[in-house]
Design a protein around this motif. Sequence first.
Motif, short mmCIF file in Angstrom:
data_model
loop_
_atom_site.label_atom_id
_atom_site.label_comp_id
_atom_site.label_asym_id
_atom_site.label_seq_id
_atom_site.Cartn_x
_atom_site.Cartn_y
_atom_site.Cartn_z
N GLY A 1 0.83 -1.20 0.00
CA GLY A 1 0.00 0.00 0.00
C GLY A 1 0.87 1.25 0.00
N LEU B 1 2.41 1.80 -3.37
CA LEU B 1 1.52 2.45 -4.33
C LEU B 1 1.51 3.96 -4.10
N GLY B 2 1.44 4.36 -2.82
CA GLY B 2 1.48 5.78 -2.51
C GLY B 2 2.84 6.36 -2.83
N GLY B 3 3.90 5.58 -2.50
CA GLY B 3 5.25 6.04 -2.77
C GLY B 3 5.50 6.26 -4.25
N MET C 1 3.59 7.67 -6.35
CA MET C 1 3.23 9.04 -6.71
C MET C 1 4.44 9.94 -6.54
N TYR D 1 -6.31 1.98 -7.26
CA TYR D 1 -5.28 1.69 -6.26
C TYR D 1 -5.84 0.77 -5.18
N TYR E 1 -4.60 -2.98 -4.25
CA TYR E 1 -4.13 -3.26 -2.89
C TYR E 1 -4.83 -4.49 -2.33
N GLY F 1 -7.82 -0.77 5.15
CA GLY F 1 -7.64 -1.36 3.83
C GLY F 1 -7.19 -0.37 2.79
N PRO G 1 -4.46 2.37 1.34
CA PRO G 1 -3.10 2.89 1.50
C PRO G 1 -3.17 4.33 2.01
N TYR G 2 -2.34 4.65 2.99
CA TYR G 2 -2.44 5.91 3.72
C TYR G 2 -2.28 7.13 2.83
N LEU G 3 -1.15 7.17 2.12
CA LEU G 3 -0.86 8.38 1.34
C LEU G 3 -1.92 8.62 0.26
N ILE G 4 -2.38 7.52 -0.34
CA ILE G 4 -3.39 7.65 -1.40
C ILE G 4 -4.69 8.18 -0.82
N LEU H 1 4.31 17.15 -2.87
CA LEU H 1 3.48 17.00 -4.06
C LEU H 1 2.71 18.28 -4.37
#
Lengths: 194, 296
Positions: A129, A132-134, A136, A170, A174, B139, B141-144, B236
């Motif tokens: 997870g 996936l964020g990383g 970006m 995403y 995940y 469930g 992802p945090y950053l997303i 970002l």
Amino acid sequence: MSLPGFWFGILLIMLFAVHLQILPVSGRIGYDNEVAAITGFLLIDTLLAGDIAAFGDTLRHLILPAITLGLPMTAILMRVTRTSMLEVLRQDYVTFAEAKGLPRRRVLFRHALKNALIPTVSVAAIETGSLLGGNMIVETVFGWPGLGRLVVESIFLRNYPLVQAAVLLYAVTYVLLNFVADILYTVLNPRVKL
Amino acid sequence: MSDAALSLPPADSLFRRNLRDFRRNRLAMASLVVVLVFVVMAVAAPLIAPQDPNETDLFRRLQPPGWMAGGDWAFPFGCDALGRDILSRIIYGARISIFIGLAVIVLATGVGIAAGLAAGYFRGWVDVVISRIVDILLGFPYLIFAIGLMAMMGPGLLNIVLALAYKEWVIPCRVVRGETLAVRELEYVEAARALGAGPRHIMGREILPNILSPVIVVSTIRMAHVIILEASLSFLGLGVQPPTASWGSMVSDGRAFILEAWWVSTFPGLAILLLVLAINVASQGLRDAFDPRFSE
């Protein structure tokens, strides 16, 4: 684990691309090595075109982003594996295997590591997870035209339907990855049934 | 006989013993000092900063740090692309990082404690509802999740705090729920119930004080994550808006000039690393001293 990924990527660029000049700064492939797009995967396309130089160039472009994205996860997985390895090594069956006179390496890898890897697999799945964020961030740092950068750019363009769709994509990815991890789990630990 | 010999040694409470353990951990104490230095820096920013963080001077554009050729010691870490003093911007940027870190953790811990206590104490459908919400949030992802929220709410200080707190509260919540489930069966809770205490009294006065130390430990560990997440959002361009100095956006500003001016993104990144590392080490020291599961 305290390193912010975006800064780490920039440091790597400064060291390997600007200072030592052995790796490219950003992008997926050099302008002079571009090949016709067949699959869209540059590594495969360059091989299909039979262009070894372009293949090598693509690989060289991959090194820094891959390290930036992967190294923090390596640190986390190392710590998890270390903790679980320490626990497993105290188990009776490890003592028994040593008492049988098995070589140390066999005890470590066959008896201990296989069981110690179970938490590592689940943490790896959870950490995808953050990968996936990383993405970006890494795509922004290294100028890759990927989904992550698309999302970030569409936020600035106020293109919300695209952001929503990407976030959904995403999330589905995940969940699928976690599902694969659950299956892997049963391979490593037959006592667990799906 | 002197008075000192007559007096008993002070009561050695668990809290005092834990505090002593923590004080003995030199690395953790050193880290705590580093964290405090950053906090002082943030609070007293206008007194400490050598320059105005937002004052631009195009003659000083990308001026190198003080020790390099062309540098000026009045601008020790050099200047950015608009000629603003990097050191002053780092000092002011500490305000943003620490404020957001604290605000998110306080908000998330408050909500997490309330939800976790309710779930663990009442069980039944309350627990089912809260636990499912927690599962769903975990469930993602945090950053997303945070990026998606920021896209919806728009940038701004308050919105960052909310976007991060929306997901952050599940972590203290899970800890509190687990601890509450264990503690609610203990004798002193039963005694309070027998005396006719209501659920609010039992949760707030009997259970909460006894489960607080693991919650505090988890919160401090999470604060380091929150600071990195805020920096990532700012990097970002989704965080605090310019010209306000924030470490993440400073690193991002320097990205365009890494070929000629390495100092623009190096120093703010170093500040993030130092603060987060210090919080991590200090909170691990706290955990070793205060969480019985980790004491040897």
